[in-house]
Design a protein around this motif. Structure first.
Motif, PDB file in Angstrom:
ATOM      1  N   LYS A 170       0.837  -1.206   0.000  1.00 43.09           N
ATOM      2  CA  LYS A 170       0.000   0.000   0.000  1.00 43.09           C
ATOM      3  C   LYS A 170       0.862   1.241   0.000  1.00 43.09           C
ATOM      4  CE  LYS A 170      -3.197  -2.519   2.887  1.00 43.09           C
ATOM      5  NZ  LYS A 170      -3.396  -2.745   4.315  1.00 43.09           N
ATOM      6  N   PHE A 172       0.957   3.894  -1.775  1.00 45.15           N
ATOM      7  CA  PHE A 172       0.322   5.207  -1.878  1.00 45.15           C
ATOM      8  C   PHE A 172      -0.625   5.471  -0.720  1.00 45.15           C
ATOM      9  CE2 PHE A 172       1.671   4.698  -6.304  1.00 45.15           C
ATOM     10  CZ  PHE A 172       2.385   5.870  -6.412  1.00 45.15           C
ATOM     11  N   VAL A 173      -1.406   4.449  -0.381  1.00 39.64           N
ATOM     12  CA  VAL A 173      -2.382   4.635   0.703  1.00 39.64           C
ATOM     13  C   VAL A 173      -1.658   4.915   2.026  1.00 39.64           C
ATOM     14  CG1 VAL A 173      -4.262   3.570   1.973  1.00 39.64           C
ATOM     15  CG2 VAL A 173      -4.031   3.161  -0.469  1.00 39.64           C
ATOM     16  N   GLU A 174      -0.517   4.221   2.230  1.00 37.08           N
ATOM     17  CA  GLU A 174       0.184   4.398   3.509  1.00 37.08           C
ATOM     18  C   GLU A 174       1.374   5.345   3.389  1.00 37.08           C
ATOM     19  OE1 GLU A 174       1.048   0.610   5.202  1.00 37.08           O
ATOM     20  OE2 GLU A 174      -1.045   0.317   5.759  1.00 37.08           O
ATOM     21  N   PHE A 175       1.308   6.206   2.376  1.00 42.48           N
ATOM     22  CA  PHE A 175       2.427   7.109   2.108  1.00 42.48           C
ATOM     23  C   PHE A 175       2.780   7.939   3.337  1.00 42.48           C
ATOM     24  CE2 PHE A 175       4.626  10.558  -0.190  1.00 42.48           C
ATOM     25  CZ  PHE A 175       5.371   9.804  -1.069  1.00 42.48           C
ATOM     26  N   PHE A 176       1.756   8.431   4.050  1.00 43.07           N
ATOM     27  CA  PHE A 176       2.009   9.319   5.193  1.00 43.07           C
ATOM     28  C   PHE A 176       1.740   8.634   6.523  1.00 43.07           C
ATOM     29  CE2 PHE A 176       0.572  11.944   1.646  1.00 43.07           C
ATOM     30  CZ  PHE A 176       1.636  12.809   1.521  1.00 43.07           C
ATOM     31  N   THR A 177       1.669   7.298   6.510  1.00 45.85           N
ATOM     32  CA  THR A 177       1.182   6.607   7.702  1.00 45.85           C
ATOM     33  C   THR A 177       2.281   6.313   8.705  1.00 45.85           C
ATOM     34  OG1 THR A 177      -0.461   5.563   6.311  1.00 45.85           O
ATOM     35  CG2 THR A 177      -0.128   4.617   8.498  1.00 45.85           C
ATOM     36  N   PHE A 178       2.091   6.786   9.915  1.00 48.62           N
ATOM     37  CA  PHE A 178       2.926   6.334  11.021  1.00 48.62           C
ATOM     38  C   PHE A 178       2.027   6.178  12.240  1.00 48.62           C
ATOM     39  CE2 PHE A 178       5.818   7.598  14.642  1.00 48.62           C
ATOM     40  CZ  PHE A 178       6.256   6.297  14.826  1.00 48.62           C
ATOM     41  N   VAL A 193       8.410   4.853   6.329  1.00 50.48           N
ATOM     42  CA  VAL A 193       8.578   6.312   6.210  1.00 50.48           C
ATOM     43  C   VAL A 193      10.027   6.643   5.830  1.00 50.48           C
ATOM     44  CG1 VAL A 193       8.683   8.450   7.558  1.00 50.48           C
ATOM     45  CG2 VAL A 193       6.693   6.978   7.722  1.00 50.48           C
ATOM     46  N   LEU A 197       9.827   7.883   1.725  1.00 49.76           N
ATOM     47  CA  LEU A 197       9.856   9.335   1.516  1.00 49.76           C
ATOM     48  C   LEU A 197      11.201   9.813   0.968  1.00 49.76           C
ATOM     49  CD1 LEU A 197       7.621  10.506   4.454  1.00 49.76           C
ATOM     50  CD2 LEU A 197       7.017   9.981   2.115  1.00 49.76           C
TER      51      LEU A 197
ATOM     52  N   LEU B  22      -6.668  11.081   1.616  1.00 55.53           N
ATOM     53  CA  LEU B  22      -6.735   9.638   1.826  1.00 55.53           C
ATOM     54  C   LEU B  22      -7.804   9.350   2.870  1.00 55.53           C
ATOM     55  CD1 LEU B  22      -2.911   9.075   1.922  1.00 55.53           C
ATOM     56  CD2 LEU B  22      -4.440   8.237   0.160  1.00 55.53           C
ATOM     57  N   HIS B  25      -7.040   8.381   6.476  1.00 49.50           N
ATOM     58  CA  HIS B  25      -6.442   9.415   7.301  1.00 49.50           C
ATOM     59  C   HIS B  25      -7.454  10.445   7.759  1.00 49.50           C
ATOM     60  CE1 HIS B  25      -2.069   8.767   5.911  1.00 49.50           C
ATOM     61  NE2 HIS B  25      -2.675   7.676   6.328  1.00 49.50           N
ATOM     62  N   SER B  80       7.402  16.077   3.121  1.00 51.47           N
ATOM     63  CA  SER B  80       6.533  14.925   3.356  1.00 51.47           C
ATOM     64  C   SER B  80       6.804  14.317   4.730  1.00 51.47           C
ATOM     65  CB  SER B  80       6.683  13.890   2.244  1.00 51.47           C
ATOM     66  OG  SER B  80       8.025  13.526   2.100  1.00 51.47           O
ATOM     67  N   VAL B  84       4.215  13.828   7.890  1.00 53.19           N
ATOM     68  CA  VAL B  84       4.046  12.591   8.668  1.00 53.19           C
ATOM     69  C   VAL B  84       4.165  12.876  10.160  1.00 53.19           C
ATOM     70  CG1 VAL B  84       5.059  10.349   9.204  1.00 53.19           C
ATOM     71  CG2 VAL B  84       4.850  11.076   6.830  1.00 53.19           C
ATOM     72  N   THR B  88       1.132  12.667  12.903  1.00 54.26           N
ATOM     73  CA  THR B  88       1.168  11.690  13.993  1.00 54.26           C
ATOM     74  C   THR B  88       0.979  12.368  15.346  1.00 54.26           C
ATOM     75  OG1 THR B  88       2.722  10.420  12.695  1.00 54.26           O
ATOM     76  CG2 THR B  88       2.529   9.828  15.002  1.00 54.26           C
TER      77      THR B  88
END
Lengths: 518, 100
Positions: A170, A172-178, A193, A197, B22, B25, B80, B84, B88
């Motif tokens: 994923k 693209f979907v989890e591109f910014f996920t933390f 990340v 990135l 998204l 999110h 970016s 993030v 968070t």
């Protein structure tokens, strides 16, 4: 089929990542530090006197006077002009080999006092350069072995990156996920990340790194066409690296040609550019010529070159237009991108940070691998424990060792025999001690104690600087000596980061023990 | 220096918008500070991608193709990661986009 493909890629990703991970981490950290090679060099040579407001011609005068005294029989002279990254005058000359004294040909360099014009006696130091070279020569091993090991590591890293992209479902979907504080999930997130990135940097640095060493790793290919041995390989380099040049005859008599007149002429042609180096090459031969290097302002080129030479009764000016061959231009382009010499202070910091993100990517990858190992009951407990200990030793030991290299620079007596070699020994001894300590100390406190140690040693650096030299943060600040102040403030900031990490780990551990008690 | 600031702000905005576009999110913010509707999500995505293209054009026009792309990728990495971190630990920061 697809699932099995991903599975096998996942296997490949894990093992290419783990096998050389500590080496990769070492390369990432030392390579990142290398982006500040010049700035570190200035800190490690505190005797240097910053030069401000001198005219280029005055600098040339001072420098040539000293070069005549000390390097009159030298075959090459270089004068380096003060720039924002090296704000001082430096001269270097190539001493030819001397059969009587049995000395091989050797480069000498010295910085100059801008006021008196005298040579400055800098302390003996390996400087920023040796630190930067660590990331591909690995210091103690023979050069060839270092290059090949680095290349293998880079290749595995490249495979790790590509397979990592394939198995990341994923992206693209989890591109910014933390998602913080979720155990293994958080480690996977932060690993993504740090990998995704800065991916443009990671791909560029690994691929170009491989390419830079291709003369070594692909040498059988060169053998095939040009024959084996250095002599034959030189032919290949000479042929492939031909520079495209434009020539013109200029209005100057050969008798008038000197460093001063060439510099004046070059400055007339490039009014807005700054001179970075001037060189006299193949001195006292028929091929003697003068090189003027300008700070480049186009693309990722670092410098542009003008050459002046007297041929019969004319003076010819040659301007470099880049490499003649297509492959060599690509090579040059990637080399410049890798080295980042063109980078201004903003890009330089991002280069440095991206390198550290790379190191963090390797470190978090290792943590994930260890966590997964530990979750499986069938794994060999002693082996995982040893790997875990070395892991902590490397992740925090490498930065501690680098700091100890700086400590060595300040604390070794000035007349200590082979001082610069010992600075490097100190680095590796410290790393060895870290591994030893982590091998035997109680594992419960290991992270905390190592973090504490790292914070202390980085915090110590500005204090040592203030105690052993006449530079301290306050004085550097009011004297506008930004490199000195910058170094001190940066290590102080790093120290604060380690303190913060220490607190986080400590609070976590307390949480865990409270929960365990309940 | 001014050019870098412009590039930085635009890229940060682009990634902030893409982040909010998204759906997974979006939930995080809607729980805390107002909500986004589906139409808004689509607008954010289009605007985000548009900003990415604009910034590439801007950087290559200002610094030339090779150096411009270096600036763009470098700033993209930095902004970016900033998105993030903020998302968070300080997700409320992004509620200013709520009014768009």
């Amino acid at each position: 089929m697809k699932a099995r493909f991903r599975q096998s890629m996942s296997w490949l990703h894990t093992w290419t990542g783990v096998v050389f991970a500590w080496m990769l981490y070492f390369i990432f950290v030392t390579g990142s530090v290398g982006y500040f090679e010049n700035e570190i060099d200035r800190w490690m040579k505190p005797e240097i006197i910053v030069s401000k407001g001198l005219e280029d011609s005055a600098i040339t005068n001072i420098a040539t006077r000293q070069l005549r005294v000390h390097g009159d029989n030298a075959s090459q002279w270089y004068i380096s002009f003060p720039t924002s990254r090296d704000p001082f005058i430096e001269i270097s000359w190539l001493e030819p080999e001397n059969a009587e004294r049995k000395t091989a040909k050797q480069w000498h360099e010295s910085s100059l006092d801008p006021v008196t014009g005298a040579l400055i006696r800098n302390r003996q130091t390996s400087g920023g350069e040796a630190l930067y070279r660590l990331h591909y020569n690995l210091h103690y091993v023979p050069q060839l072995v270092g290059y090949i090991l680095t290349s293998i590591t880079a290749m595995l890293m490249l495979i790790g990156l590509v397979t990592g992209l394939i198995i990341h479902k994923k992206i693209f979907v989890e591109f910014f996920t933390f998602r913080a504080q979720k155990g293994l999930r958080s480690w996977l997130d932060i690993h993504n990340v740090f990998s995704v990135l800065p991916l443009p940097f990671h791909l560029m640095i690994t691929y170009s790194g491989l390419l830079l060493l291709m003369g070594i790793t692909m040498s059988p290919v060169i053998d095939l066409r040009y024959g084996e041995g250095q002599q034959n390989h030189r032919q290949f380099y000479a042929q492939s690296q031909i520079e495209q040049k434009s020539q013109q005859i200029i209005e100057m008599l050969p008798t008038e040609l000197s460093v001063q007149s060439a510099l004046a002429d070059a400055k007339r042609r490039f009014k807005s550019h700054k001179v970075s180096y001037v060189g006299v090459i193949e001195r006292n031969t028929e091929k003697e010529h003068i090189e003027i290097w300008f700070e480049s302002k186009s693309g990722v080129e670092f410098a542009s070159l003008l050459e002046y030479r007297a041929i019969e009764d004319k003076v010819i000016l040659e301007t470099s237009l880049g490499k003649a061959g297509g492959a060599a231009s690509v090579y040059d382009f990637l080399e410049h991108l890798h080295e980042g010499l063109f980078a201004d202070i903003y890009l330089r910091w991002i280069y440095f940070l991206s390198g550290l993100f790379g190191a963090a990517m390797v470190a978090t990858g290792l943590m994930i691998w260890l966590k997964k190992r530990k979750a499986v009951s069938s794994t060999n407990k002693t082996l995982t424990s040893i790997i875990e200990r070395i892991n902590i030793a490397m992740i925090l030991g490498v930065p501690i060792a680098i700091a100890s290299y700086f400590v060595g620079n300040r604390l070794l007596p000035i007349d200590f025999p082979s001082r610069s070699a010992w600075e490097m020994h100190i680095l590796f001894i410290t790393l060895g001690l870290c591994i030893l300590y982590c091998g035997f100390a109680s594992k419960k406190w290991l992270w905390q104690r190592m973090l504490c140690c790292a914070a202390l040693v980085y915090g110590l650096l500005p204090i040592l600087n203030a105690l052993t030299t006449e530079h301290n943060i306050w004085l550097s600040w009011i004297n506008n000596d930004w490199l000195m102040a910058g170094f001190d403030l940066t290590v102080l900031f790093i120290s604060i980061c380690f303190v913060a990490a220490f607190w986080v780990v400590r609070c976590r551990q307390e949480d865990i023990s409270v929960k365990a008690a309940q | 220096m001014k050019l870098i600031v412009v590039l930085f702000v635009l890229l940060f905005l682009a990634f902030a918008l893409l982040n909010l576009s998204l759906s997974r999110h979006r939930v995080k913010l809607s729980n805390r500070a107002g909500s986004f509707d589906v139409g808004q999500q689509g607008r954010f995505r289009i605007l985000g991608y548009l900003l990415l293209f604009i910034t590439v054009a801007f950087a290559t026009a200002m610094w030339g193709v090779s150096l411009g792309l270096v600036y763009w990728f470098a700033t993209a990495t930095l902004t970016s990661i900033l998105v993030v971190l903020l998302w968070t630990y300080k997700p409320k920061f992004f509620s200013f986009l709520n009014r768009c």
